[in-house]
Design an enzyme around this catalytic site. Structure first.
Site, mmCIF file in Angstrom:
data_model
loop_
_atom_site.group_PDB
_atom_site.id
_atom_site.type_symbol
_atom_site.label_atom_id
_atom_site.label_comp_id
_atom_site.label_asym_id
_atom_site.label_seq_id
_atom_site.Cartn_x
_atom_site.Cartn_y
_atom_site.Cartn_z
ATOM 1 N N GLU A 268 0.833 -1.211 0.000
ATOM 2 C CA GLU A 268 0.000 0.000 0.000
ATOM 3 C C GLU A 268 0.859 1.249 0.000
ATOM 4 O O GLU A 268 0.663 2.177 -0.787
ATOM 5 C CB GLU A 268 -0.905 0.003 1.232
ATOM 6 C CG GLU A 268 -1.606 1.309 1.523
ATOM 7 C CD GLU A 268 -1.864 1.510 3.000
ATOM 8 O OE1 GLU A 268 -1.124 2.289 3.647
ATOM 9 O OE2 GLU A 268 -2.816 0.889 3.514
ATOM 10 N N ASP B 67 -5.396 -4.066 -2.546
ATOM 11 C CA ASP B 67 -5.364 -2.616 -2.715
ATOM 12 C C ASP B 67 -3.951 -2.134 -3.013
ATOM 13 O O ASP B 67 -3.749 -1.228 -3.828
ATOM 14 C CB ASP B 67 -5.966 -1.894 -1.511
ATOM 15 C CG ASP B 67 -5.159 -2.043 -0.235
ATOM 16 O OD1 ASP B 67 -4.476 -3.083 -0.068
ATOM 17 O OD2 ASP B 67 -5.217 -1.131 0.617
#
Length: 354
Positions: A65, A120
């Site tokens: 991330e 993500d």
């Protein structure tokens, strides 16, 4: 009632000049709050020479991330050398799984500490590569992005309860006929960028499913989404077991990603604006238990407050000053600082005062 898909959304938001480097805004608005100088300050705090972003609020670890956020901000700051350091470290250290995806967590004392991916993080990295390919006319970045997008589609996009959804990681998120999902992993502008690639139809379906799920994932008196939710075979959405049953540090990104993709419909932003204004726009709690509604004594960070101010403006609740956002402190942590910068970029792209 589920709102129309794509309601009140600009058709094209993140063109070549719109993400972080626009020269000016309409005369009544402030100058863009994120620029090359802001990027340099961010890099000085969180980017090490070898090319990893340090999560200063989480024992100095690095993760996919953070690499993705750093790469996106490097593009916005026009710093190709830093981008290449970030991408190089990500390739050398995190892309060790053999399936084209990244291991999500690295620790200074042990190296890769968890080989599972975080979807993500992979999405942020791929989106950053696409933006870099456009900004610097470098086809190699685009080729690398497409490889990650294909790996995500092959292993993480699944059909369930009539919806195309995104598993948060390759392992551990299937519980019988129920999936565990994270609503903040619907990074809408990245999904739209992937949908525009050849064969990207399933990504368009993922965006549509995200809006459907957000209409269902509304719990407690504030009607907030949980950080982690379940989706069973019948299409029922619940609050996931095995995680803190709360709205908080993950789900605060839901309105941010909608705004970054140009959504303006107050329907999407009202729960977050209502939460913020209920607490006077200052002493907003960092988390809210769901469905009970118990709040923590820990206050929302500067970055979370920046997201709430953006949500209030888009929801039309409380006026432009409904939420007070203090300046970033010299020791503001990585996550809060990152949320602050992306909130500013979203406001800039939407043409509203940050």
């Amino acid at each position: 009632m589920t709102p129309p898909i794509g309601s009140s959304r600009r058709a094209v938001l993140f063109g070549a000049a719109s993400f972080g480097l626009a020269a000016s805004l309409p005369g009544s608005l402030r100058a863009a709050p994120f620029d090359a100088a802001a990027w340099r300050r961010y890099a000085e705090r969180f980017l090490l020479p070898e090319g990893r972003i340090v999560d200063t609020g989480n024992k100095g670890i690095s993760h996919s991330e953070g690499q993705g956020y750093g790469m996106l901000l490097a593009v916005a700051g026009g710093d190709r050398a830093a981008f290449d350091r970030l991408w190089g470290w990500t390739q050398r250290v995190l892309m060790v799984r053999g399936d084209g995806l990244t291991a999500w967590r690295w620790t200074p004392d042990g190296g890769v500490a968890d080989h599972n991916n975080a979807s993500d993080g992979d999405m942020l990295i791929a989106w950053a590569l696409l933006r870099a390919a456009e900004a610097w006319q470098a086809e190699a970045y685009r080729t690398a992005a497409i490889a990650i997008v294909k790996a995500l589609a092959a292993g993480l996009l699944v059909e369930h309860a009539g919806l195309t959804v995104l598993l948060p990681g390759r392992d551990g998120f299937r519980k019988g006929d129920t999936l565990v999902l994270n609503p903040s992993y619907w990074i809408f502008p990245a999904i739209r960028a992937f949908a525009a690639l050849p064969g990207g139809e399933r990504w368009s379906k993922l965006a549509e499913s995200g809006l459907v799920l957000l209409s269902k994932a509304r719990f407690g008196s504030f009607q907030l989404p949980p950080d982690w939710m379940t989706l069973d075979a019948s299409g029922t959405v619940g609050i996931a077991d095995g995680f803190k049953k709360q709205y908080g540090y993950d789900a605060v990104r839901v309105p941010l990603y909608l705004a970054l993709d140009g959504y303006r419909d107050p329907y999407y932003f009202r729960p977050f604006a209502t939460l913020a204004t209920h607490f006077g726009g200052k002493a907003v709690p960092a988390t809210v238990s769901l469905p009970g509604g118990t709040t923590t004594q820990v206050a929302a960070s500067v970055g979370m407050l920046a997201v709430y101010r953006l949500a209030c403006r888009l929801a039309g609740i409380g006026g432009g000053d409904a939420v007070t956002v203090p300046p970033l402190a010299p020791d503001e942590d990585y996550y809060s600082t990152t949320l602050t910068h992306f909130s500013a970029l979203a406001a800039q792209s939407l043409g509203i005062d940050p």
